[in-house]
Enzyme design. Structure first.
Site, PDB file in Angstrom:
ATOM      1  N   ASP A  77      40.019  48.018  40.184  1.00  0.00           N
ATOM      2  CA  ASP A  77      40.970  47.604  39.147  1.00  0.00           C
ATOM      3  C   ASP A  77      40.243  47.312  37.835  1.00  0.00           C
ATOM      4  O   ASP A  77      39.231  47.935  37.541  1.00  0.00           O
ATOM      5  CB  ASP A  77      41.734  46.368  39.653  1.00  0.00           C
ATOM      6  CG  ASP A  77      43.146  46.284  39.120  1.00  0.00           C
ATOM      7  OD1 ASP A  77      43.308  46.042  37.920  1.00  0.00           O
ATOM      8  OD2 ASP A  77      44.102  46.438  39.898  1.00  0.00           O
ATOM      9  N   ASP A 104      40.197  29.686  42.538  1.00  0.00           N
ATOM     10  CA  ASP A 104      40.900  30.141  43.740  1.00  0.00           C
ATOM     11  C   ASP A 104      40.275  31.387  44.358  1.00  0.00           C
ATOM     12  O   ASP A 104      40.708  31.822  45.435  1.00  0.00           O
ATOM     13  CB  ASP A 104      42.365  30.443  43.409  1.00  0.00           C
ATOM     14  CG  ASP A 104      43.169  29.204  43.064  1.00  0.00           C
ATOM     15  OD1 ASP A 104      42.552  28.143  42.829  1.00  0.00           O
ATOM     16  OD2 ASP A 104      44.404  29.292  42.992  1.00  0.00           O
ATOM     17  N   HIS A 120      44.692  41.907  34.946  1.00  0.00           N
ATOM     18  CA  HIS A 120      45.411  42.610  35.996  1.00  0.00           C
ATOM     19  C   HIS A 120      44.690  42.527  37.348  1.00  0.00           C
ATOM     20  O   HIS A 120      45.285  42.199  38.378  1.00  0.00           O
ATOM     21  CB  HIS A 120      45.602  44.067  35.565  1.00  0.00           C
ATOM     22  CG  HIS A 120      46.439  44.904  36.472  1.00  0.00           C
ATOM     23  ND1 HIS A 120      45.903  45.628  37.519  1.00  0.00           N
ATOM     24  CD2 HIS A 120      47.766  45.162  36.476  1.00  0.00           C
ATOM     25  CE1 HIS A 120      46.873  46.300  38.131  1.00  0.00           C
ATOM     26  NE2 HIS A 120      48.012  46.031  37.522  1.00  0.00           N
ATOM     27  N   SER A 164      52.081  47.350  40.954  1.00  0.00           N
ATOM     28  CA  SER A 164      50.743  46.752  41.068  1.00  0.00           C
ATOM     29  C   SER A 164      50.776  45.454  41.852  1.00  0.00           C
ATOM     30  O   SER A 164      49.827  45.117  42.559  1.00  0.00           O
ATOM     31  CB  SER A 164      50.180  46.449  39.675  1.00  0.00           C
ATOM     32  OG  SER A 164      49.632  47.574  39.071  1.00  0.00           O
TER      33      SER A 164
END
Length: 379
Positions: A126, A135, A161, A326
């Site tokens: 990506d 996280d 993204h 996505s």
């Protein structure tokens, strides 16, 4: 020893790019293409423009399209097709916050995720990942960028993204992903503007497969698949045993609007649903009604999963809500990690069975172009 001299010679020839190629860069639009080298003379011709070495004498090059056209006519080269400019498959951004609305986002709850995934490695191919996001930082085991000729040890996400996709798969903090115990390989193949050359994607797929990825999650795509991109997928799936999951695209609602690599039958293609299990209008559709029912063929949608108003991790260390196929794709990638059955083929069959037999039929009837087998969930 011959191979050492060959590689050394290739490096020397490639270093001439600015000398031999710069005067052509203004002559035409820059493109990418694949060539197989037939002999040393062929190597000399492409060396100034080499971008990736795919082995077996196959290289991708970056050059003005006039140069690519000229090289494609050379008797010492085999022209194998042009690379495509793909893009990430998010539909839109909605909101951002540093205090997520729920520790288990609605999509993760929908597929019955939020636990598990231990021992499974997932590659997110990506825009990169914010590797120090609270996280995600404990889950990341690799961070690479395949956009340059040499693979670099970096994966900074200037877009957001890739970080969002990774969070849905395996976030383990304020937000939980579907499989929070899984490990993350962050492979940056896209620029920060969200566009990705397909040869960089192919190189990222090969890298992930060579370095132990059980699942490769690809939330991007385009309208075509060149031979050497297909071969990269074949290598990951058939040779290395990876499960490849990809976004169907955001070109719906017409049938047969699915993009590649999701449209390739060896890849798991995922469309998007909202929280009411309706198919998102933007979600690209497959060609399922023209193929055999419940048998994945070229241009079929395989699953649909949550892809509307999905909250996940973001590049600023906080959280953001996105929509798109996505966002649906990592729900299936994460679910595959959570329920991993020891092999890609067994896991794929398990997910198909879960979607077909353990959840209400969504979209149109049966194995349809909207949702394929349907929405898979964990037991």
């Amino acid at each position: 020893m011959k191979k050492i001299f060959f590689v050394f010679g290739l490096i020397l020839l490639t270093s001439l790019a600015f000398v031999l190629g710069s005067k052509f860069t203004q002559a035409s639009e820059i493109g990418r293409a694949y060539f197989r080298i037939k002999n040393q003379e062929g190597l000399v011709k492409v060396a100034p423009y080499v971008h990736h070495d795919f082995g077996d004498g196959v290289f991708s090059i970056e050059a003005p399209k006039l140069i690519i056209a000229a090289l494609s006519k050379s008797s010492v080269l085999e022209f194998r097709g042009e690379a495509s400019l793909w893009e990430i498959s998010s539909h839109r951004e909605i909101s951002a916050t540093c205090s997520p609305s729920a520790s288990i986002p609605w999509g993760v709850a929908k597929v019955r995720g939020g636990t598990g995934g231990g021992g499974v490695k997932v590659a997110v191919v990506d825009t990169g990942v914010k590797s120090d996001h609270p996280d995600l930082q404990l889950n990341i085991v690799d961070c690479k960028d395949t956009q340059s000729t040499l693979i670099r040890s970096r994966c900074k996400d200037g877009n957001g993204h890739g970080t969002h996709v990774a969070g849905t798969i395996l976030a383990n903090g304020k937000i939980k992903g579907v499989a929070p115990d899984a490990k993350l390989m962050a492979i940056k193949v896209c620029s920060d503007n969200g566009f990705c050359w397909s040869d960089d994607v192919a190189r990222g797929i090969r890298y992930a497969a060579d370095n132990g990825a059980n699942i490769i999650s690809i939330s991007l795509g385009g309208s075509s698949l060149a031979l050497d991109e297909q071969l990269a997928l074949d290598y990951a799936i058939d040779t290395k045993g990876a499960l490849v999951v990809a976004a169907a695209g955001n070109s719906g609602p017409n049938d047969n609007s699915i993009g590649y690599p999701a449209a390739y039958y060896k890849v798991v293609a995922v469309g998007a649903t909202n929280s009411s299990d309706s198919i998102a209008s933007f979600s690209s559709r497959g060609n399922n009604y023209a193929t055999s029912a419940y048998s994945v063929e070229e241009r079929d949608i395989e699953f649909a999963a949550p892809g509307v108003a999905v909250e996940s991790t973001y590049k600023d260390g906080c959280y953001k809500v996105y929509s798109g196929t996505s966002m649906a794709t990592p729900h299936v990638s994460g679910l595959a990690a959570k329920v991993w059955q020891g092999s890609a083929s067994s896991t794929r069959s398990f997910l198909q069975n879960r979607a077909k037999n353990f959840y209400a039929d969504i979209g149109r009837i049966g194995d349809d172009p909207d949702a394929g087998f349907g929405l898979p969930t964990s037991p």
